[in-house]
Write an enzyme that holds these catalytic residues in place. Structure first.
Site, PDB file in Angstrom:
ATOM      1  N   LYS A  78       0.856  -1.182   0.000  1.00  0.00           N
ATOM      2  CA  LYS A  78       0.000   0.000   0.000  1.00  0.00           C
ATOM      3  C   LYS A  78       0.903   1.247   0.000  1.00  0.00           C
ATOM      4  O   LYS A  78       1.375   1.693   1.044  1.00  0.00           O
ATOM      5  CB  LYS A  78      -0.913   0.039   1.228  1.00  0.00           C
ATOM      6  CG  LYS A  78      -1.973   1.124   1.082  1.00  0.00           C
ATOM      7  CD  LYS A  78      -2.531   1.622   2.396  1.00  0.00           C
ATOM      8  CE  LYS A  78      -1.685   2.651   3.048  1.00  0.00           C
ATOM      9  NZ  LYS A  78      -1.486   3.907   2.320  1.00  0.00           N
ATOM     10  N   GLU A  90       8.804   0.915  11.511  1.00  0.00           N
ATOM     11  CA  GLU A  90       9.935   1.841  11.327  1.00  0.00           C
ATOM     12  C   GLU A  90       9.362   3.244  11.413  1.00  0.00           C
ATOM     13  O   GLU A  90       8.640   3.683  10.514  1.00  0.00           O
ATOM     14  CB  GLU A  90      10.590   1.619   9.957  1.00  0.00           C
ATOM     15  CG  GLU A  90      11.259   0.274   9.789  1.00  0.00           C
ATOM     16  CD  GLU A  90      12.506   0.105  10.625  1.00  0.00           C
ATOM     17  OE1 GLU A  90      12.991   1.105  11.195  1.00  0.00           O
ATOM     18  OE2 GLU A  90      12.987  -1.027  10.743  1.00  0.00           O
ATOM     19  N   CYS A 150      13.566  10.294   8.129  1.00  0.00           N
ATOM     20  CA  CYS A 150      13.464   9.835   9.526  1.00  0.00           C
ATOM     21  C   CYS A 150      14.835   9.798  10.177  1.00  0.00           C
ATOM     22  O   CYS A 150      14.939   9.940  11.384  1.00  0.00           O
ATOM     23  CB  CYS A 150      12.842   8.445   9.547  1.00  0.00           C
ATOM     24  SG  CYS A 150      13.696   7.283   8.485  1.00  0.00           S
ATOM     25  N   GLU A 173       9.743  15.641  16.064  1.00  0.00           N
ATOM     26  CA  GLU A 173      10.209  15.488  14.680  1.00  0.00           C
ATOM     27  C   GLU A 173       9.503  16.529  13.820  1.00  0.00           C
ATOM     28  O   GLU A 173       8.271  16.554  13.745  1.00  0.00           O
ATOM     29  CB  GLU A 173       9.867  14.080  14.198  1.00  0.00           C
ATOM     30  CG  GLU A 173      10.410  13.791  12.819  1.00  0.00           C
ATOM     31  CD  GLU A 173      10.052  12.390  12.343  1.00  0.00           C
ATOM     32  OE1 GLU A 173       8.859  12.040  12.376  1.00  0.00           O
ATOM     33  OE2 GLU A 173      10.962  11.666  11.914  1.00  0.00           O
TER      34      GLU A 173
HETATM   35  P1  NAD Z   1       2.119   8.397   8.054  1.00  0.00           P
HETATM   36  O1  NAD Z   1       2.317   7.575   9.253  1.00  0.00           O
HETATM   37  O2  NAD Z   1       1.082   9.443   8.089  1.00  0.00           O
HETATM   38  O3  NAD Z   1       1.756   7.475   6.799  1.00  0.00           O
HETATM   39  C1  NAD Z   1       2.609   6.427   6.385  1.00  0.00           C
HETATM   40  C2  NAD Z   1       1.801   5.416   5.610  1.00  0.00           C
HETATM   41  O4  NAD Z   1       0.912   4.774   6.513  1.00  0.00           O
HETATM   42  C3  NAD Z   1       0.936   5.997   4.509  1.00  0.00           C
HETATM   43  O5  NAD Z   1       0.889   5.070   3.454  1.00  0.00           O
HETATM   44  C4  NAD Z   1      -0.425   6.117   5.181  1.00  0.00           C
HETATM   45  O6  NAD Z   1      -1.480   6.089   4.263  1.00  0.00           O
HETATM   46  C5  NAD Z   1      -0.428   4.892   6.052  1.00  0.00           C
HETATM   47  N1  NAD Z   1      -1.226   4.933   7.262  1.00  0.00           N
HETATM   48  C6  NAD Z   1      -1.360   5.947   8.142  1.00  0.00           C
HETATM   49  N2  NAD Z   1      -2.158   5.595   9.166  1.00  0.00           N
HETATM   50  C7  NAD Z   1      -2.521   4.308   8.931  1.00  0.00           C
HETATM   51  C8  NAD Z   1      -3.341   3.365   9.636  1.00  0.00           C
HETATM   52  N3  NAD Z   1      -3.930   3.678  10.784  1.00  0.00           N
HETATM   53  N4  NAD Z   1      -3.496   2.136   9.106  1.00  0.00           N
HETATM   54  C9  NAD Z   1      -2.880   1.802   7.947  1.00  0.00           C
HETATM   55  N5  NAD Z   1      -2.115   2.647   7.234  1.00  0.00           N
HETATM   56  C10 NAD Z   1      -1.936   3.885   7.723  1.00  0.00           C
HETATM   57  O7  NAD Z   1       3.557   8.974   7.733  1.00  0.00           O
HETATM   58  P2  NAD Z   1       3.997   9.938   6.531  1.00  0.00           P
HETATM   59  O8  NAD Z   1       3.603  11.319   6.893  1.00  0.00           O
HETATM   60  O9  NAD Z   1       3.576   9.380   5.225  1.00  0.00           O
HETATM   61  O10 NAD Z   1       5.597   9.756   6.600  1.00  0.00           O
HETATM   62  C11 NAD Z   1       6.397  10.479   7.433  1.00  0.00           C
HETATM   63  C12 NAD Z   1       6.793   9.695   8.681  1.00  0.00           C
HETATM   64  O11 NAD Z   1       7.447   8.486   8.330  1.00  0.00           O
HETATM   65  C13 NAD Z   1       7.777  10.437   9.542  1.00  0.00           C
HETATM   66  O12 NAD Z   1       7.392  10.398  10.896  1.00  0.00           O
HETATM   67  C14 NAD Z   1       9.068   9.687   9.357  1.00  0.00           C
HETATM   68  O13 NAD Z   1       9.979   9.797  10.409  1.00  0.00           O
HETATM   69  C15 NAD Z   1       8.603   8.309   9.146  1.00  0.00           C
HETATM   70  N6  NAD Z   1       9.611   7.518   8.444  1.00  0.00           N
HETATM   71  C16 NAD Z   1      10.297   6.542   9.133  1.00  0.00           C
HETATM   72  C17 NAD Z   1      11.288   5.802   8.512  1.00  0.00           C
HETATM   73  C18 NAD Z   1      12.046   4.732   9.247  1.00  0.00           C
HETATM   74  O14 NAD Z   1      12.647   3.872   8.604  1.00  0.00           O
HETATM   75  N7  NAD Z   1      12.064   4.710  10.569  1.00  0.00           N
HETATM   76  C19 NAD Z   1      11.583   6.041   7.174  1.00  0.00           C
HETATM   77  C20 NAD Z   1      10.889   7.050   6.499  1.00  0.00           C
HETATM   78  C21 NAD Z   1       9.900   7.760   7.149  1.00  0.00           C
END
Ligand code: NAD
Length: 487
Positions: free
Chosen positions: A176, A250, A284, A384
């Site tokens: 997804k 992650e 991240c 963050e």
């Molecule tokens: P987000 O959590 O809003 O969304 C990430 C993904 O999860 C999207 O595809 C979203 O549609 C989906 N999603 C959100 N809530 C969900 C739920 N309840 N059930 C199922 N799917 C759901 O994050 P974002 O704004 O897209 O990305 C930024 C974040 O990602 C930052 O906090 C960043 O630090 C983190 N990140 C972490 C890593 C790592 O490896 N630790 C790498 C890259 C980004």
């Protein structure tokens, strides 16, 4: 053009169940870049059926590891041929600088696939252990149907962190992608198909949160591999916990770059700035807290200020000179500007940036911003921000620097910059994060990656990362048995 009418499910391009669509906007120009179907619950259901079926029947089920690796190798070659196109597409989709698109987005994704291709060839999926009562055959079986949920910031690379071990393990995946950046996954589907990946092994359904949650809670999914925010991770982890479903999370970070006094500042500044602001600050692992001793604090602040002020904002498409692109969306710019206002309200001092770059009337840009005179308890040092906003925090001595680095809810990454590498390793030993680099910023494909504390659960990459996509089975054997091993 990048308009896709169908979804890739069960090895075919199929019509989506509903009429809704995602419009993908180039964040540098605010123009339409492409569009895809918006997947629904019915699409997820169909994709899970296809992924389950590929696991139990057809070519993929029981395929020897060496043959899986051959398919992965073909996919890698095809991705290599498309690398420039993909880098251009991801630059337009994410708004990241072109250099980062080539190395951090596409190059890194391909290196990860290369790593897992080789690991698939070498890994001992079966081994015999001699035990007190006789030999035990220990098998590492595919964990099953994996739900892969991807954020928008590094779409292809993070996909590969999940697809690599899915294929290596013999599992199958429903992927997804995030609504903002689904396009590269459609290219990936085309190439996977061309590479001969059997039907149903990879199924792609871009969707929003609610439909994503349907994937997380679907009764026929065996594991969730999620990358994204800590808020979403907590929810997904809870949903998996209720179902006793394994999940890898992650999540976010607020990593500290500890600049020790013995360092040659001029020599490290370019890499330090790149580590602090990579992907327009939307990483991240960004080193967004720079820790400098009181002795050299003013000097470090001046050098970082100068280098951040020299970043070149603009539309990165087709232009390697642009080193600071836009944020992903207007709401993300609002969020980052809110943090800048909070930093000023808390009494921190803006040494460069703080506003929007002049002369760019389209695109969601924020200037590269450095805050000095920051105390680690401030909101801008604890939360963050996910934009090109860096804080500089003074420390008294090395122990104090380690204490400040650890004074965080997160524990994803960290760096130390020093001319004494052995001492740098000791600093690394003292910081509670999952990934650390002495002098520079790095990730090792063959070593585990993941977070301590609120930065996540589980590990990706390395044999440990593959291990999270495998389920161990022990077959106890009569004494003296020497079984034939099958991989
Ligand atoms: P987000 O959590 O809003 O969304 C990430 C993904 O999860 C999207 O595809 C979203 O549609 C989906 N999603 C959100 N809530 C969900 C739920 N309840 N059930 C199922 N799917 C759901 O994050 P974002 O704004 O897209 O990305 C930024 C974040 O990602 C930052 O906090 C960043 O630090 C983190 N990140 C972490 C890593 C790592 O490896 N630790 C790498 C890259 C980004």
């Amino acid at each position: 053009m990048n308009h896709y009418e169908q979804l890739y499910i069960g090895g075919e391009w199929v019509n989506p169940a509903g009429p809704d669509r995602f419009q993908v906007i180039n964040p540098a120009t605010e123009e339409l870049l492409g569009s895809t179907p918006e997947g629904s619950v019915a699409d997820i259901d169909r994709a899970v059926v296809a992924a389950r079926s590929a696991l139990t029947t057809g070519d993929w089920a029981g395929m020897p590891a060496a043959e899986r690796a051959d398919i992965m190798g073909r996919l890698l070659a095809l991705l290599g041929e498309k690398a420039d196109d993909l880098a251009n597409l991801i630059t337009a989709e994410v708004g990241c600088p072109l250099l980062f698109a080539h190395f951090g987005q596409v190059g890194a994704a391909n290196m990860v696939l290369d790593y897992f291709t080789n690991l698939t060839r070498e890994y001992e999926f079966e081994e015999v252990r001699q035990d007190m009562l006789g030999p035990a055959l220990v098998r590492k079986e595919p964990i099953g149907v994996v739900g892969g949920i991807i954020p928008w910031n590094v779409p292809l690379f993070i996909t590969m962190l999940k697809l690599g071990p899915t294929l290596a393990s013999g599992s199958t995946m429903v992927l997804k992608p995030a609504p903002e950046t689904p396009l590269s996954s459609f290219v990936l589907a085309e190439l996977a198909h061309q590479a001969g990946l059997p039907a149903g092994v990879l199924n792609i359904v871009p969707a929003g949160r609610e439909v994503g949650e349907h994937l997380v809670t679907h009764p026929d999914v065996d594991k969730i591999s999620f990358t994204g925010s800590t808020v979403a991770g907590r929810k997904i982890g809870a949903l998996c916990g209720e179902r006793l479903r394994p999940c890898t999370l992650e999540l976010g970070g607020k990593s500290a770059a500890i600049v020790l006094d013995d360092v040659d500042l001029d020599a490290i500044i370019p890499e330090l700035i790149s580590a602090a602001t990579m992907n327009n600050g939307q990483a991240c692992v960004g080193q967004t807290r720079i820790l400098a001793s009181r002795t050299r604090y003013a000097e470090v602040v001046d050098a970082v200020t100068e280098a951040m002020a020299a970043l070149v904002p603009g539309d990165p498409s087709g232009n390697f000179d642009v080193t600071l692109g836009p944020l992903i969306a207007e709401r993300q710019r609002d969020r980052v500007e809110g943090y800048i206002a909070a930093g000023i309200a808390e009494g921190a001092r803006v040494t460069t940036g703080g506003g929007r770059p002049a002369g760019l009337d389209k695109g969601w840009f924020v200037e590269a911003t450095l805050f000095a005179d920051v105390d680690n308890s401030m909101k801008i040092a604890q939360e963050e921000i996910f934009g090109p906003v860096v804080v500089a925090i003074p420390y008294e001595d090395q122990a104090d620097a380690i204490r400040i680095a650890n004074d965080s809810a997160y524990g994803l990454s960290g760096t130390v910059w020093t001319s004494d590498v052995e001492n740098g390793i000791d600093v690394a030993r003292g910081v509670r994060t999952g990934n650390y680099t002495v002098n520079g910023f790095g990730m090792a494909w063959g070593a585990p990656f993941g977070g301590f504390k609120q930065s996540g659960v589980g590990r990706e990459l390395g044999p440990e990362g593959l291990g999270e996509f495998l389920a161990s089975k022990t077959i106890n054997l009569p004494a003296g048995t020497e079984p034939t091993l099958k991989y």
